[in-house]
Design an enzyme around this catalytic site. Structure first.
Site, PDB file in Angstrom:
ATOM      1  N   GLY A 190     -45.354 -78.057  35.594  1.00 25.51           N
ATOM      2  CA  GLY A 190     -44.582 -77.814  36.802  1.00 25.51           C
ATOM      3  C   GLY A 190     -45.195 -78.358  38.080  1.00 25.51           C
ATOM      4  N   ASP A 191     -46.500 -78.640  38.085  1.00 22.27           N
ATOM      5  CA  ASP A 191     -47.165 -79.239  39.248  1.00 22.27           C
ATOM      6  C   ASP A 191     -48.228 -80.203  38.728  1.00 22.27           C
ATOM      7  OD1 ASP A 191     -47.707 -79.738  41.906  1.00 22.27           O
ATOM      8  OD2 ASP A 191     -49.006 -77.999  42.169  1.00 22.27           O
ATOM      9  N   PHE A 192     -47.802 -81.106  37.886  1.00 19.66           N
ATOM     10  CA  PHE A 192     -48.698 -81.943  37.093  1.00 19.66           C
ATOM     11  C   PHE A 192     -49.073 -83.197  37.870  1.00 19.66           C
ATOM     12  CE2 PHE A 192     -49.587 -84.712  33.299  1.00 19.66           C
ATOM     13  CZ  PHE A 192     -50.586 -83.923  32.753  1.00 19.66           C
TER      14      PHE A 192
END
Length: 304
Positions: A190-192
């Site tokens: 999700g926040d890669f």
């Protein structure tokens, strides 16, 4: 105990609620150190929404992480639990009420610092493949955001007419309809991005700071390519360099290249509107923001 820069940014962002939480934070940390039988082992560090304290615990070197209560942090511990240390730091303890975790300690150096673009995206791709496990049922689904994505895109086009060609907006809306509404039941970080991948001792690289969604792993590929574009801004042929990195990432992640490209396109169109409303973390205004927006607009057209 609490870094001044972190305290100020929390108050600026959260107002009175942030100030109240900061007043309680030293006591929360002391309680958790006692509860989990830890001893502080270094100065307090911080990210955007949480503090990280190196500690010694019965499990060995670890970190105590306490985050401001925020919807984006609710499922972080759930993601770590599902991964069980496979490509991510191990979760030793959790206190969901206080948004706190005791985590395996990784090194402070990030994948971003490697410098070699091919190595960055290849490592990230292999890690993405390992993180794509069956998602726990309680995690939120990216597909549930599809309606809000569509609304935001249409509102952005209305608020900033002519910023992007109609065909670019239509292609982004097609991503929402064709990829966004029906996604696999896989765990998505999700926040890669490269700064959320740290050097480890147990494994060479370990993911940190997940949001924990159920969805398409190619979504994370689109997230990864946004900061890579800024890193390559001085390249002689930016899009050629980005397409090459897309190819390397997709192959390493065992993902369909076209699917990653389409998610990347949606991300940059969203960024084109978001940046005009609120700026970006590294530029809230001025000439540098204008330069970043120019890059984002270029990418939105080129990825289409």
């Amino acid at each position: 105990m609490i870094p001044a820069a972190f305290a100020q940014s929390t108050i600026d962002r959260e107002g009175e609620a942030g100030a109240a939480w900061l007043a309680e934070l030293p006591g929360i940390i002391e309680d958790l150190l006692s509860q989990w039988h830890c001893v502080a082992d270094g100065p307090v560090m911080h990210g955007q929404v949480g503090v990280i304290l190196p500690v010694r615990s019965s499990a060995g070197p670890a970190v105590l992480k306490v985050s401001f209560p925020h919807p984006g942090n609710v499922h972080e511990a759930d993601a770590f639990t599902a991964w069980e240390g496979r490509g991510a730091v191990l979760l030793y303890e959790r206190d969901d009420e206080r948004f706190a975790m005791l985590l395996e300690r990784a090194q402070p150096s990030t994948l971003w610092e490697v410098g070699d673009g091919d190595q960055i995206v290849a490592v990230a791709g292999r890690l993405s493949c390992r993180l794509s496990v069956a998602a726990p049922a309680e995690l939120p689904r990216l597909a549930d955001q599809a309606d809000s994505w569509e609304d935001e895109l249409r509102q952005g086009a209305a608020d900033f007419p002519g910023v992007l060609p109609d065909a670019v907006l239509d292609a982004a809306l097609a991503v929402v309809d064709e990829l966004g509404r029906d996604q696999p039941d896989l765990l998505v970080h999700g926040d890669f991005h490269p700064r959320n991948i740290l050097r480890g001792e147990r494994e060479p690289w370990l993911a940190v700071d997940p949001k924990g969604y159920v969805g398409d792993p190619a979504y994370d590929g689109g997230t990864l390519l946004k900061p890579r574009a800024l890193a390559l801004i001085e390249a002689e042929d930016l899009m050629k360099a980005l397409r090459h990195e897309l190819d390397v990432f997709a192959e390493a992640a065992e993902l369909d290249r076209e699917r990653v490209r389409r998610w990347a396109h949606l991300h940059v169109v969203q960024a084109a509107f978001h940046g005009r409303r609120r700026g970006f973390g590294r530029a809230r205004g001025g000439a540098y923001l204008d330069r970043i927006l120019g890059l984002v607009d270029q990418l939105a057209v080129s990825w289409c």
